[in-house]
Write an enzyme that holds these catalytic residues in place. Structure first.
Site, PDB file in Angstrom:
ATOM      1  N   LYS A 200       1.036  -1.092  -0.010  1.00 41.09           N
ATOM      2  CA  LYS A 200       0.022  -0.074   0.040  1.00 41.09           C
ATOM      3  C   LYS A 200       0.905   1.575   0.091  1.00 41.09           C
ATOM      4  O   LYS A 200       1.566   1.610   1.155  1.00 41.09           O
ATOM      5  CB  LYS A 200      -0.817   0.041   1.220  1.00 41.09           C
ATOM      6  CG  LYS A 200      -2.028   1.205   1.308  1.00 41.09           C
ATOM      7  CD  LYS A 200      -1.736   2.459   1.591  1.00 41.09           C
ATOM      8  CE  LYS A 200      -2.563   3.439   1.362  1.00 41.09           C
ATOM      9  NZ  LYS A 200      -1.891   4.863   1.735  1.00 41.09           N
ATOM     10  N   GLU A 275       8.667   1.431  12.025  1.00 41.79           N
ATOM     11  CA  GLU A 275       9.395   2.342  11.981  1.00 41.79           C
ATOM     12  C   GLU A 275       9.012   3.588  11.954  1.00 41.79           C
ATOM     13  O   GLU A 275       8.279   3.969  10.913  1.00 41.79           O
ATOM     14  CB  GLU A 275      10.334   2.161  10.687  1.00 41.79           C
ATOM     15  CG  GLU A 275      11.746   2.796  10.893  1.00 41.79           C
ATOM     16  CD  GLU A 275      11.767   4.296  10.187  1.00 41.79           C
ATOM     17  OE1 GLU A 275      11.365   5.315  11.028  1.00 41.79           O
ATOM     18  OE2 GLU A 275      11.985   4.290   9.113  1.00 41.79           O
ATOM     19  N   CYS A 309      12.669  11.048   8.683  1.00 45.37           N
ATOM     20  CA  CYS A 309      12.205  10.563   9.907  1.00 45.37           C
ATOM     21  C   CYS A 309      13.431  10.725  10.877  1.00 45.37           C
ATOM     22  O   CYS A 309      13.066  10.860  12.175  1.00 45.37           O
ATOM     23  CB  CYS A 309      12.007   8.983   9.871  1.00 45.37           C
ATOM     24  SG  CYS A 309      13.303   8.006   9.126  1.00 45.37           S
ATOM     25  N   GLU A 406       7.480  16.272  16.556  1.00 47.23           N
ATOM     26  CA  GLU A 406       8.019  15.969  15.398  1.00 47.23           C
ATOM     27  C   GLU A 406       7.365  16.892  14.419  1.00 47.23           C
ATOM     28  O   GLU A 406       6.101  16.759  14.435  1.00 47.23           O
ATOM     29  CB  GLU A 406       7.853  14.640  14.925  1.00 47.23           C
ATOM     30  CG  GLU A 406       8.612  14.193  13.585  1.00 47.23           C
ATOM     31  CD  GLU A 406       8.359  12.795  13.084  1.00 47.23           C
ATOM     32  OE1 GLU A 406       9.458  12.317  12.319  1.00 47.23           O
ATOM     33  OE2 GLU A 406       7.268  12.294  13.316  1.00 47.23           O
TER      34      GLU A 406
END
Length: 505
Positions: A200, A275, A309, A406
């Protein structure tokens, strides 16, 4: 094909290969069991540098996921892929790597247009990293095995051995910031050991995954081994995560979404690798080459417009050099050339979407409201596209949202520390633990500090250095499990122990 006027002017000015134009001119559906089909509902693909519609994609449904999982299950349970000799899988994956290399420029252009990143980054990092990762894991196909020996701790005689068997059907949910490269992080090891997959892609950046699926077929990999369903994460992604027909889910994305993915998978006892997000600290000591360190820190936060990330987004500098460092990093940020991805002069491209830009602007405005000192950049930009200037805050407090949360954009915070203990405390004072960086010329200091940093990766003297042979993943809210390296093979295989009784009569 022709694009909307502004987009056509953009790609004409900087050039676009015939292959890329040909791909974009085709109607893009979903790939299940080697067959392409288009659904009733479609969504536009918006090019980030102009804000214009590039093409459109099929919005897959939960029924499409059901069909894709069934196809992957047939390919695993009864198809040839897991039963090929390991060397045959290695050769087919090598052929796929060759095809990606042959289409290097086309795939780089697709990544640049889809994500907004500079073409040179897409070429040298994304596509080259994809090729390197696939070739690395292709080599493992013929080298994964168990061990054998005699059990001597029990009465009687036994021969024992272990088998490493593919875990089965894997659901793969890919992020939008490095769509092709992260796809290969997920698929390389899985395909090498004989798993089948349902992919996906991120709904914002699906183009390279669709082109990849075409190359999978061209390489001769059997139908049903790689299935790709585009669509909304809240629909097809959620259904895939909780699907009882998959044996493992692997996901890269935000911690919030990862929590939902993990919760859905846990309901079926589905194995998972997550992750997730990061808020990576950077420790700068007073023995560094200041100019060189500023350049490397800037690359670690402003590369890919901060949409990384493990971006080094919060810097802690020794108090004796904090003022000089801050002045230099602010000046460096102001010099970065921000522009469209295809422009060879561009050093930092736009953010991926208007929604992402709005989120980053809100974070910058929150930092200003909290009292942080804006020393470079800011939320204001001119013209079309989803641009943000490289932004640096000084005078930050550990409790501020721009230090805690973040941002996933080109926003850096700078604070100071007085000694090693304070630096370590500040670095670890975060719910995240994906990566950390140390800048120091003292090897003794590095060896003292690195074991104490709560992070899955510690970089020294550079940031975001990735090698397919080295594992990548996080501590704490940055997830668990590892992509890349020999360690990833443990996440895509099951270990079976066989005991054979030896009759002494």
């Amino acid at each position: 094909m022709s694009f909307p006027p502004a987009l056509e002017a953009y790609v004409t000015r900087f050039g676009l290969s015939t292959a890329t134009r040909a791909f974009l001119s085709r109607s893009h559906g979903i790939c299940i069991d080697g067959t392409w089909s288009s659904g009733d509902e479609r969504a536009p693909v918006v090019e980030a540098s102009t804000g214009e519609v590039l093409t459109s994609l099929t919005l897959g449904t939960t029924a499409d996921i059901d069909r894709a999982v069934a196809a992957a299950r047939r390919a695993f349970d009864a198809g040839p892929w897991p039963r090929l000799k390991p060397l045959e899988r290695e050769q087919l994956l090598g052929r796929l790597a060759d095809l990606i290399e042959e289409h290097h420029e086309e795939l780089a252009e697709l990544e640049s247009l889809d994500v907004g990143k500079p073409l040179v980054e897409a070429r040298d990092i994304d596509v080259q990293g994809t090729i390197d990762t696939l070739r690395y894991f292709a080599g493992w196909a013929s080298k994964v095995g168990g061990r054998s020996g005699e059990a001597s701790s029990l009465p009687g005689s036994y021969l024992t051995y272990t088998r490493r068997e593919p875990v089965g059907v894997i659901g793969v949910i890919v992020p939008w910031n490095f769509p092709l490269q992260t796809l290969m992080w997920k698929l390389g090891a899985a395909l090498a050991v004989g798993c089948t997959v349902v992919v996906k892609p991120a709904e914002l950046t699906s183009l390279s995954a669709l082109r990849f699926a075409e190359l999978v077929h061209e390489a001769g990999i059997p139908d049903g081994v790689v299935n790709v369903v585009t669509g909304k994460g809240s629909v097809v992604g959620a259904h895939l995560a909780g699907h009882p027909g998959i044996d493992k889910i692997t996901f890269t994305g935000s911690t919030r979404t990862g929590h939902a993915v993990g919760t859905a998978a846990l309901a079926n006892w589905t194995r998972m690798t997550l992750e997730l997000g990061g808020k990576s600290p950077v420790l700068v000591f007073d023995d560094v080459d200041l100019e060189q360190t500023v350049e490397r820190v800037a690359l670690g936060i402003f590369g890919n417009a901060g949409q990384v990330c493990d971006a080094g987004s919060r810097v802690y500098v020794h108090e004796s050099i904090a003022e000089a460092f801050t002045a230099r990093i602010a000046a460096h940020a102001d010099r970065i050339v921000v522009g469209p991805g295809l422009d060879p002069a561009t050093e930092m491209g736009p953010l991926v979407s208007e929604a992402q830009r709005a989120q980053v602007v809100a974070c910058i405005e929150a930092g200003i409201a909290e009292g942080a000192r804006l020393v470079a950049g800011g939320p204001e930009t001119d013209g079309p596209g989803f641009f943000i200037r490289p932004t640096v805050f000084a005078g930050v407090e550990q409790s501020m949202s721009i230090v805690r949360e973040e941002i996933f954009g080109p926003v850096l915070t700078v604070a100071s520390f007085s000694d090693e203990e304070e630096a370590i405390r500040l670095a670890n004072d975060s719910p995240y633990g994906l990566a950390a960086t140390i800048y120091s010329e003292s090897l003794s200091r590095v060896l003292r500090i690195a074991p104490r940093l709560q992070a899955g990766t510690v970089y020294v003297g550079a940031q975001s250095t990735i090698d397919p042979a080295m594992p990548f993943g996080g501590y704490k809210a940055s997830g668990f499990g590892r992509d890349l390296g020999a360690e990833q093979l443990d996440h895509v295989t099951e270990t079976k122990t066989v005991w054979i009784t030896i009759d002494d009569a």
